[in-house]
Design an enzyme around this catalytic site. Structure first.
Site, PDB file in Angstrom:
ATOM      1  N   HIS A 198       0.871  -1.179   0.000  1.00  0.00           N
ATOM      2  CA  HIS A 198       0.000   0.000   0.000  1.00  0.00           C
ATOM      3  C   HIS A 198       0.905   1.225   0.000  1.00  0.00           C
ATOM      4  O   HIS A 198       1.847   1.316   0.808  1.00  0.00           O
ATOM      5  CB  HIS A 198      -0.849   0.049   1.262  1.00  0.00           C
ATOM      6  CG  HIS A 198      -2.021  -0.879   1.288  1.00  0.00           C
ATOM      7  ND1 HIS A 198      -1.917  -2.219   1.062  1.00  0.00           N
ATOM      8  CD2 HIS A 198      -3.340  -0.630   1.520  1.00  0.00           C
ATOM      9  CE1 HIS A 198      -3.132  -2.761   1.158  1.00  0.00           C
ATOM     10  NE2 HIS A 198      -4.013  -1.824   1.438  1.00  0.00           N
ATOM     11  N   GLU A 201      -2.056   6.199  -0.446  1.00  0.00           N
ATOM     12  CA  GLU A 201      -3.495   6.217  -0.130  1.00  0.00           C
ATOM     13  C   GLU A 201      -3.736   7.508   0.652  1.00  0.00           C
ATOM     14  O   GLU A 201      -4.363   8.438   0.152  1.00  0.00           O
ATOM     15  CB  GLU A 201      -3.878   4.987   0.695  1.00  0.00           C
ATOM     16  CG  GLU A 201      -5.342   4.964   1.136  1.00  0.00           C
ATOM     17  CD  GLU A 201      -5.677   3.794   2.090  1.00  0.00           C
ATOM     18  OE1 GLU A 201      -4.749   3.172   2.658  1.00  0.00           O
ATOM     19  OE2 GLU A 201      -6.885   3.529   2.284  1.00  0.00           O
TER      20      GLU A 201
HETATM   21  N1  HPA Z   1      -5.329   0.743   3.977  1.00  0.00           N
HETATM   22  C1  HPA Z   1      -4.381   0.318   4.778  1.00  0.00           C
HETATM   23  N2  HPA Z   1      -4.509  -0.756   5.543  1.00  0.00           N
HETATM   24  C2  HPA Z   1      -5.632  -1.449   5.470  1.00  0.00           C
HETATM   25  C3  HPA Z   1      -6.660  -1.052   4.639  1.00  0.00           C
HETATM   26  C4  HPA Z   1      -6.496   0.097   3.849  1.00  0.00           C
HETATM   27  O1  HPA Z   1      -7.379   0.536   3.077  1.00  0.00           O
HETATM   28  N3  HPA Z   1      -7.637  -1.959   4.809  1.00  0.00           N
HETATM   29  C5  HPA Z   1      -7.216  -2.875   5.694  1.00  0.00           C
HETATM   30  N4  HPA Z   1      -5.999  -2.566   6.112  1.00  0.00           N
HETATM   31 ZN    ZN Z   2      -6.139  -1.987   1.317  1.00  0.00          ZN
END
Ligand code: HPA
Ligand code: ZN
Length: 338
Positions: A198, A201
């Site tokens: 990730h 975001e």
């Molecule tokens: N972002 C980061 N960590 C997470 C997310 C997310 O959208 N969903 C579950 N863990």
């Molecule tokens: Zn996620």
């Protein structure tokens, strides 16, 4: 091509590349498991739980998400969780899935790694047998914890590596940049695992650079902040790095004020390899078809764009080349008919 209806989008063969299995825990199953395991919940009923799913940011959501995960105790609980998601995927014509799981959320509560992965994998195997839904499994490290704890988790995973295809990085992004995990990602790579993370975001475009350069990931989960940095956009287009977007999640967690402000189709038109996913569907108001449908309702998604979004998922998934070709045929045949 005309504007796609919900039904057309639902029947469209799809792939899901950004899905937290713990985020598929519907309140109904949460109550059932709480009762099964004699765990008390901070809600009196399903409606109260749903009413609590109002978030101002990622951390607000994570607090509730980690608390709810405590109802998951036995191998059968993890099976039931995963099986419910597979059934939903089948209903929505999802033909290949690459779910994340968060072992640290469970091992920190005394649940064994084997319990977690056995329940999840037994359901994934049944889903392939019963519905032909193929899968890869991605183990995420929680980035709010230390790198040494991530390394311990990788050690716990060693006896189960044949069941795990990749590692990822999730949880609280701000103040936990990708480079904090460069050593464990390098160790995971040495163990033959693929790498995703990730990034971008809530965190800045710089975190996407870091995930690419310091972690050597093959895919970026989310990556919406890439548009803040022109040089990064060029890099992502040229390298065809998949960006696994989650529109409903972004609106629920206030990454965008509203769906009409989401930049996914702008990114698609720029040539970025974006695709559509549901992230944590039980908390964010919809599974993958609902995510596509939001784009149709608020951003005038065309069938051609829907096709390109699925095409990007095919190109970016970790399935075998043979399986990718099979899915390509399903998509091509659907577009001829539809
Ligand atoms: N972002 C980061 N960590 C997470 C997310 C997310 O959208 N969903 C579950 N863990
Ligand atoms: Zn996620």
């Amino acid at each position: 091509m005309s504007k796609p209806s919900y039904d057309w989008l639902n029947k469209l063969p799809k792939i899901e590349l950004h899905l937290h299995i713990e985020g598929t825990l519907e309140p109904e199953l949460m109550f059932e498991l709480a009762q099964r395991n004699a765990i008390s919940l901070p809600y009196n009923n399903v409606e109260e739980a749903k009413a609590a799913y109002q978030f101002n940011n990622l951390q607000d959501f994570l607090n509730i998400y980690y608390q709810s995960a405590q109802v998951l105790q036995s191998e059968q609980d993890f099976y039931d969780l995963t099986w419910a998601y597979i059934n939903k995927s089948h209903e929505q014509n999802v033909v290949h899935i690459e779910p994340f799981f968060d072992p640290q959320t469970h091992t920190s509560r005394g649940i064994s790694f084997a319990t977690v992965i056995s329940g999840i994998c037994r359901a994934l195997e049944d889903g392939e047998k019963e519905f032909g839904i193929t899968y890869c499994l991605i183990m995420c490290f929680l980035r709010h914890l230390s790198e040494s704890e991530a390394i311990e988790t990788l050690e716990l995973a060693k006896p189960h590596l044949e069941k795990i295809d990749a590692v990822g990085l999730d949880s609280s992004e701000l103040n936990h940049p990708p480079e904090k995990f460069s050593q464990v990602f390098s160790l995971a790579k040495e163990s033959g695992l693929k790498l995703v993370a990730h990034a971008g975001e809530e965190g800045p475009a710089g975190y996407i650079w870091s995930a690419l350069d310091n972690l050597a990931v093959e895919r970026i989960d989310h990556g919406v902040r890439a548009l803040d940095d022109t040089e990064l956009v060029v890099r992502l287009i040229e390298s065809k790095i998949p960006l696994t977007m989650c529109p409903l999640s972004n609106v629920k967690l206030k990454v965008f004020e509203s769906m009409s402000e989401h930049t996914i189709l702008k990114m698609l038109e720029l040539g970025l390899s974006v695709c559509v996913n549901s992230d944590d569907p039980s908390y964010f108001g919809g599974y993958i078809t609902e995510n596509f449908n939001e784009l149709s309702q608020h951003l005038s998604l065309s069938k051609k764009q829907a096709n390109q979004l699925v095409q990007n998922s095919i190109n970016g998934c970790f399935a075998s080349e043979i399986r990718k070709k099979e899915i390509q045929v399903l998509l091509d045949d659907y577009l001829i008919i539809g």
